[in-house]
Each structure stands twice: as C-alpha cells, then as structure tokens.
Write an enzyme that holds these catalytic residues in place. Structure first.
Site, PDB file in Angstrom:
ATOM      1  CE  LYS A  63      -3.939  -2.140   2.140  1.00  0.00           C
ATOM      2  NZ  LYS A  63      -4.695  -2.267   3.025  1.00  0.00           N
ATOM      3  CG  HIS A  95       0.656 -10.277  17.610  1.00  0.00           C
ATOM      4  ND1 HIS A  95       0.644 -11.235  18.615  1.00  0.00           N
ATOM      5  CD2 HIS A  95       1.940 -10.787  17.005  1.00  0.00           C
ATOM      6  CE1 HIS A  95       1.956 -11.437  18.580  1.00  0.00           C
ATOM      7  NE2 HIS A  95       2.701 -10.994  17.825  1.00  0.00           N
TER       8      HIS A  95
END
Length: 118
Positions: free
Chosen positions: A56, A105
């Site tokens: 991206k 995470h």
C-alpha cells in the site's frame, strides 16, 4: 525533496487468517520466506499485514513476490523489512531511503504500519 513518500497500514483478523492457512496450506510457502513460515499464526499474521502495508505504501510493485518482502528482527527484537527482487527495485526506483515498520498483535487481530521515506 526529502520526506514521507508513502504510508501503508493493514489489519488481519487472526481467526480468519488461521482458517485460511488451514484450508490452503500452500499459502504459507507462497506468502512467507522459509524463515518466516515456521512462526506462530499470530506472528505470521503480523508479517502478512506488514507485507500488505508495504504494498500500500509503495503502490504494489509489478512482478513482486510476497517473498520479496521479509520481516526480520534486529538484535534488539525490533522489526524491519529485508527486501529483494521487485520490492527492492521499487524502493530504489522511487529513491526511498528508509522503510519503517511497526507490528502488533493481540488475541484477535494483527496490524502493521509502514512508512516509506525519501
């Protein structure tokens, strides 16, 4: 001119990611280098998010393999990207001088943030 060239972020649902890897085991070797492929699902999800965030930030280099982007840890445990192939060529073509990456995470999601600097 120097500064931020691109920014990318990605979030991966851990349950969905784990089910996908179980359903399609060959994805592990397509998406990850041999050093990455042996890691836990949580760590793989964060690394996949980093690869997506890189794509991206640098607008998907043509001909790139997911293995052209490897998340490695330095001697202090901080992540950085080791680039090869089309990913490395894209960085050079754009005059990118640094690529920063942050991973996280928890129990249900993994996320990564990439900043490309020129």
């Amino acid at each position: 001119m120097t500064g931020i060239w691109g920014v990318g972020v990605d979030v991966v649902d851990l349950g969905r990611f784990e089910r996908t890897l179980e359903r399609t085991p060959e994805l592990r070797s397509r998406l990850f280098t041999p050093a990455e492929a042996v890691l836990s699902t949580e760590r793989l999800a964060a690394r996949f998010a980093a690869k997506e965030a890189f794509v991206k930030a640098l607008r998907a280099p043509a001909g790139m393999s997911w293995q052209d982007i490897e998340v490695v840890l330095d001697e202090h445990g901080a992540p950085h990207l080791s680039l090869s192939g089309a990913a490395e060529a894209r960085v050079a073509d754009l005059g990118i001088t640094r690529v920063h990456v942050s991973l996280s995470h928890d129990t249900s999601v993994a996320t990564a943030f990439v900043v490309a600097e020129s």
